[in-house]
Design an enzyme around this catalytic site. Sequence first.
Site, mmCIF file in Angstrom:
data_model
loop_
_atom_site.group_PDB
_atom_site.id
_atom_site.type_symbol
_atom_site.label_atom_id
_atom_site.label_comp_id
_atom_site.label_asym_id
_atom_site.label_seq_id
_atom_site.Cartn_x
_atom_site.Cartn_y
_atom_site.Cartn_z
ATOM 1 N N SER A 137 0.975 -1.065 -0.059
ATOM 2 C CA SER A 137 0.051 -0.015 -0.014
ATOM 3 C C SER A 137 0.991 1.161 -0.042
ATOM 4 O O SER A 137 1.847 1.344 0.527
ATOM 5 C CB SER A 137 -0.742 -0.071 1.232
ATOM 6 O OG SER A 137 -1.493 1.220 1.303
ATOM 7 N N TYR B 270 -2.464 5.691 -4.448
ATOM 8 C CA TYR B 270 -3.750 6.472 -4.613
ATOM 9 C C TYR B 270 -3.356 7.799 -5.440
ATOM 10 O O TYR B 270 -2.210 8.232 -5.505
ATOM 11 C CB TYR B 270 -4.221 7.048 -3.449
ATOM 12 C CG TYR B 270 -5.171 6.096 -2.488
ATOM 13 C CD1 TYR B 270 -6.182 5.617 -2.730
ATOM 14 C CD2 TYR B 270 -4.305 5.552 -1.331
ATOM 15 C CE1 TYR B 270 -6.879 4.622 -2.002
ATOM 16 C CE2 TYR B 270 -4.862 4.224 -0.641
ATOM 17 C CZ TYR B 270 -6.183 3.975 -0.829
ATOM 18 O OH TYR B 270 -6.749 2.891 -0.162
ATOM 19 N N THR C 265 -5.672 2.389 -7.038
ATOM 20 C CA THR C 265 -7.037 2.375 -6.325
ATOM 21 C C THR C 265 -7.858 3.504 -6.684
ATOM 22 O O THR C 265 -7.713 4.463 -6.381
ATOM 23 C CB THR C 265 -6.503 2.170 -4.672
ATOM 24 O OG1 THR C 265 -5.925 0.985 -4.704
ATOM 25 C CG2 THR C 265 -8.048 1.956 -4.091
ATOM 26 N N LYS D 223 -7.647 -0.723 -9.349
ATOM 27 C CA LYS D 223 -8.193 -1.567 -8.124
ATOM 28 C C LYS D 223 -9.367 -0.870 -7.788
ATOM 29 O O LYS D 223 -9.413 0.325 -7.552
ATOM 30 C CB LYS D 223 -7.270 -1.632 -7.109
ATOM 31 C CG LYS D 223 -7.928 -2.265 -5.926
ATOM 32 C CD LYS D 223 -6.633 -2.779 -4.859
ATOM 33 C CE LYS D 223 -7.494 -3.482 -3.727
ATOM 34 N NZ LYS D 223 -7.929 -2.526 -2.703
ATOM 35 N N HIS E 21 -12.950 -2.943 -1.911
ATOM 36 C CA HIS E 21 -12.307 -2.382 -0.924
ATOM 37 C C HIS E 21 -12.464 -3.052 0.435
ATOM 38 O O HIS E 21 -12.711 -2.657 1.399
ATOM 39 C CB HIS E 21 -12.472 -0.962 -0.608
ATOM 40 C CG HIS E 21 -11.272 -0.006 -0.396
ATOM 41 N ND1 HIS E 21 -10.762 0.724 -1.243
ATOM 42 C CD2 HIS E 21 -10.680 -0.138 0.739
ATOM 43 C CE1 HIS E 21 -9.774 1.204 -0.667
ATOM 44 N NE2 HIS E 21 -9.535 0.698 0.475
HETATM 45 C C1 FMN Z 1 -6.877 -2.552 7.286
HETATM 46 C C2 FMN Z 1 -7.091 -2.298 5.841
HETATM 47 C C3 FMN Z 1 -6.773 -1.390 5.197
HETATM 48 C C4 FMN Z 1 -6.463 -1.333 3.774
HETATM 49 N N1 FMN Z 1 -5.980 -0.375 3.144
HETATM 50 C C5 FMN Z 1 -6.026 -0.437 1.779
HETATM 51 C C6 FMN Z 1 -5.011 0.646 1.040
HETATM 52 O O1 FMN Z 1 -4.255 1.154 1.600
HETATM 53 N N2 FMN Z 1 -5.172 0.567 -0.087
HETATM 54 C C7 FMN Z 1 -5.796 -0.310 -0.801
HETATM 55 O O2 FMN Z 1 -6.037 -0.055 -2.091
HETATM 56 N N3 FMN Z 1 -7.067 -1.045 -0.344
HETATM 57 C C8 FMN Z 1 -6.837 -1.157 1.247
HETATM 58 N N4 FMN Z 1 -7.586 -1.981 1.758
HETATM 59 C C9 FMN Z 1 -8.511 -2.886 0.855
HETATM 60 C C10 FMN Z 1 -7.861 -4.250 0.550
HETATM 61 O O3 FMN Z 1 -6.665 -4.218 -0.412
HETATM 62 C C11 FMN Z 1 -8.650 -5.190 -0.120
HETATM 63 O O4 FMN Z 1 -9.685 -4.814 -1.198
HETATM 64 C C12 FMN Z 1 -9.810 -5.878 0.901
HETATM 65 O O5 FMN Z 1 -9.180 -5.873 2.269
HETATM 66 C C13 FMN Z 1 -10.182 -7.241 0.501
HETATM 67 O O6 FMN Z 1 -11.089 -8.013 1.314
HETATM 68 P P1 FMN Z 1 -10.990 -8.806 2.609
HETATM 69 O O7 FMN Z 1 -10.005 -7.962 3.572
HETATM 70 O O8 FMN Z 1 -12.221 -9.500 2.750
HETATM 71 O O9 FMN Z 1 -9.818 -9.944 2.013
HETATM 72 C C14 FMN Z 1 -7.545 -2.248 2.972
HETATM 73 C C15 FMN Z 1 -8.290 -3.142 3.929
HETATM 74 C C16 FMN Z 1 -8.099 -3.082 4.963
HETATM 75 C C17 FMN Z 1 -8.730 -4.335 5.984
#
Ligand code: FMN
Length: 369
Positions: free
Chosen positions: A108, A136, A162, A229, A253
């Site tokens: 990330s 981002y 994203t 994404k 997300h």
């Molecule tokens: C704590 C947390 C932080 C996240 N931070 C980002 C991020 O910085 N950038 C991003 O594109 N997605 C972020 N996501 C989304 C994840 O990349 C992903 O799409 C999502 O967690 C997938 O679902 P799952 O947790 O059910 O496997 C984050 C998700 C979580 C749980």
Amino acid sequence: MNENILTLHDHEQAAQAALSDAAWAYFSGGAADEVSLRRNLSAWQAWGLCPRVLRDLRGGHTRCRLLGAEWAFPLLVAPMAYQRWAHHHGEAGMAMATAAQGCGLVLSQQSSTPLQAVAASFLQDHEHGPLWFQMYWQPDRGFTQALLSDVEDAGYHAIVLTVDAPVHGVRDRERRHGMPLPDGVRAVHWPAQSTEPGQGLCAGLADAAPRWEDVQWLIAQTCLPVLLKGITHPQDARQALDIGAAGVIVSNHGGRVLDTVPATAELLPLIVDAVRGVREDAVVLVDGGIRRGTDLFKALALGANAALIGRPALYGLAHSGARGVAHVLRLLRDEFEITLALSGCATVQDIGMDHLCHLVAHPHLHRTA
Ligand SMILES: Cc1cc2nc3c(=O)[nH]c(=O)nc-3n(C[C@H](O)[C@H](O)[C@H](O)COP(=O)(O)O)c2cc1C
């Protein structure tokens, strides 16, 4: 690590016990009523498996091709912010464990560890999968160009932009607890003057939100393939390919941004249909709610080239650091390989739509072919 931890659900419970209430709310929470968060999980279960028997399984393997390269296993860890808040091993521990399990990693832009250190941890393991960097959109184009050049120099294989979070989602659990980041934990690649997506509703982000022409500009700035994404609409998927994206990641997300968006297991077939008609070399990945090897199998059967997991990897990290992540990924690998064999498939390429049936009718889904 506790020897009673045998499933990803066990990892989740161990993580909750290890984390503060505020950290648990941040890492596990979703937007609003968490409908999309729950539906992401249940939608994989709504697809049934139709195994084939007496097939020749000799020479079986899990190798897959992504963006012109071959990898050991079709799974990546999704980009997730502030991993040093979950455990002091942070992103470096996540990278080491992921590489050792032959899986891919998407770092990330809100990483709490420098991207160069993460790349060094990951790429030193010869078993490693793909290493991608998630960004981002930033209004300062000079900042973006400098970051892209750092990412390329560090050896990353692709960029993930994203696009589903131009403003922060309404995450009630997180708002109740705040985000008390420990001293020394911050997003090290976030521009100092800018507002982080984690900091308050709309706070200036909407003005800086990217448009299609901005994405086109970004694609032209790098020699690396760019994936978008957060694609949930077939027309957006087509447009992404039209402007030169190498692929899309079907994602809501993890249910953290806009609540009541359908589950990704429901959306994936629609996006696959849209994309396959446009460019045969385009890559489609999916994330959201994957917790079992059978879920990963279903993602591939619905047409994804690979899938990502988010929270389960963080949960492993939270209670046992890098060892916890490695255990989570090992469990998924083992479950997937067993599913592959029990479904009568020797390789990932043998998995098809004919291995699935609908257990619950989703009337809005009509997959052709
Ligand atoms: C704590 C947390 C932080 C996240 N931070 C980002 C991020 O910085 N950038 C991003 O594109 N997605 C972020 N996501 C989304 C994840 O990349 C992903 O799409 C999502 O967690 C997938 O679902 P799952 O947790 O059910 O496997 C984050 C998700 C979580 C749980």
